[in-house]
Design an enzyme around this catalytic site. Sequence first.
Site, PDB file in Angstrom:
ATOM      1  N   ARG A 101       0.877  -1.149  -0.021  1.00 37.04           N
ATOM      2  CA  ARG A 101      -0.114   0.235  -0.020  1.00 37.04           C
ATOM      3  C   ARG A 101       0.882   1.291  -0.006  1.00 37.04           C
ATOM      4  NH1 ARG A 101      -5.457   1.520   3.307  1.00 37.04           N
ATOM      5  NH2 ARG A 101      -6.171   0.179   1.911  1.00 37.04           N
ATOM      6  N   HIS A 128      -7.295   0.936  -6.577  1.00 36.20           N
ATOM      7  CA  HIS A 128      -7.635  -0.135  -5.539  1.00 36.20           C
ATOM      8  C   HIS A 128      -7.930  -1.485  -5.924  1.00 36.20           C
ATOM      9  CE1 HIS A 128      -7.779  -1.360  -1.462  1.00 36.20           C
ATOM     10  NE2 HIS A 128      -8.901  -0.372  -1.035  1.00 36.20           N
ATOM     11  N   ASP A 230     -17.180   7.344  -1.970  1.00 35.31           N
ATOM     12  CA  ASP A 230     -15.870   7.103  -1.436  1.00 35.31           C
ATOM     13  C   ASP A 230     -15.574   8.587  -0.616  1.00 35.31           C
ATOM     14  OD1 ASP A 230     -13.274   6.532  -0.343  1.00 35.31           O
ATOM     15  OD2 ASP A 230     -12.287   6.782  -2.579  1.00 35.31           O
ATOM     16  N   CYS A 270     -16.712   1.919  -0.037  1.00 36.28           N
ATOM     17  CA  CYS A 270     -15.347   1.270   0.130  1.00 36.28           C
ATOM     18  C   CYS A 270     -15.085   1.232   1.556  1.00 36.28           C
ATOM     19  CB  CYS A 270     -14.237   1.318  -0.697  1.00 36.28           C
ATOM     20  SG  CYS A 270     -13.816   3.162  -0.602  1.00 36.28           S
TER      21      CYS A 270
HETATM   22  N1  NVA Z   1      -9.801   6.863  -1.804  1.00 36.86           N
HETATM   23  C1  NVA Z   1      -9.534   6.541  -0.356  1.00 36.86           C
HETATM   24  C2  NVA Z   1      -9.986   5.061  -0.433  1.00 36.86           C
HETATM   25  C3  NVA Z   1      -9.781   4.314   1.100  1.00 36.86           C
HETATM   26  C4  NVA Z   1      -9.876   2.886   0.972  1.00 36.86           C
HETATM   27  C5  NVA Z   1      -8.211   6.842  -0.140  1.00 36.86           C
HETATM   28  O1  NVA Z   1      -7.266   6.546  -1.064  1.00 36.86           O
HETATM   29  O2  NVA Z   1      -7.872   7.338   1.116  1.00 36.86           O
HETATM   30  N1   CP Z   2     -11.395  -0.061   1.973  1.00 38.93           N
HETATM   31  C1   CP Z   2     -10.234  -0.095   2.550  1.00 38.93           C
HETATM   32  O1   CP Z   2      -9.296  -0.209   1.920  1.00 38.93           O
HETATM   33  O2   CP Z   2      -9.979   0.242   3.807  1.00 38.93           O
HETATM   34  P1   CP Z   2      -8.918   0.374   4.981  1.00 38.93           P
HETATM   35  O3   CP Z   2      -8.147   1.635   4.288  1.00 38.93           O
HETATM   36  O4   CP Z   2      -9.367   0.486   6.261  1.00 38.93           O
HETATM   37  O5   CP Z   2      -7.875  -0.996   4.563  1.00 38.93           O
END
Ligand code: NVA
Ligand code: CP
Length: 315
Positions: A101, A128, A230, A270
């Site tokens: 990540r 993602h 989101d 999500c």
């Molecule tokens: N768009 C959000 C998704 C979190 C799962 C982020 O990147 O923070």
């Molecule tokens: N949806 C998602 O990826 O959540 P987290 O950031 O908690 O892993």
Amino acid sequence: MKHFLKETDFAAQELPDVFALARDFKAKRGQGTSTILAGQTWAMLFSKSSTRTRVSFEVGIHELGGNPLFLNRNDIQLGRGESIEDTARVLSRFVHGLIVRTYDHSDIVRLAAAASVPVVNALTDFLHPCQIYSDLFTAAERWAGPGGDLVGSLKGRKIAYLGDTSFNMANSWILGAGMVGMQVSLAGPAEYEPSAEIKAQLAAEKRPADFRFLTDPFEAVRGADIVYTDVWASMGQEEEAEERIALMRPYAATAKLFATAKPDALFMHCLPAHPGEEVEQAVLDNPRSIIFDQAENRLHMQKAIMATLAKHAKT
Ligand code: NVA
Ligand code: CP
């Protein structure tokens, strides 16, 4: 080496097998330990916070008979300037897979190029893919019913995506929906329209840019089978939050807006959610909100993804 950095790293023809495996893992959860990753350690290299992704991968690796090793970027030498390539080469000597990540998508591409074990994208600023595969599976479970054709049940369905249409979740929907024949309508402020990067990705893959971008959320939601949103300020965008909230307010998933989708439409997010910002609490609580099924299915789908990559790695 086969990696899973983007939705299209599996061919559309491979999806029915991956989805069937996820369904099987879900049905058989708790009925004995799998040996698919027996004797293996999979490292999880995270540069951002996580609840769902971290826990579902750690539990999933364990349930496949493997050992998860969580590495916060700042706890290893990568955080002090060791190169991405050397980190990938060194970790590849110890572990059998890498779950990553990070921020820039180009970093995971570089890491995968230098790694000699499978690399899985656990979220970048660009995509993602584990989330989208799980989301497609979650909707398909509803529509296909027990034993039904999961991937086939998605064909021709319409998703309306609201809010920030320029970032990872919107991009992943554009790529993922295209693979299963779903139609995507995105609605958000013009300042956050779908990015040049996703258009370049579609062009590079010779895929048509068959999504619609609208500034009217009601037009996007009309006739939708899924209403999806989101957060408005993603990880790394905290300083822009105020400006984003002001611009995205008209795109909030309100009960009024959700009511204009198909009568049996599903609400998806999500997570994490910010009730009162991108979504009303009443929508999160609606009986057609399937947000916690989405979260649970991360576990089953990621086990399917890792099992498929591990099989490729052996051959
Ligand atoms: N768009 C959000 C998704 C979190 C799962 C982020 O990147 O923070
Ligand atoms: N949806 C998602 O990826 O959540 P987290 O950031 O908690 O892993």
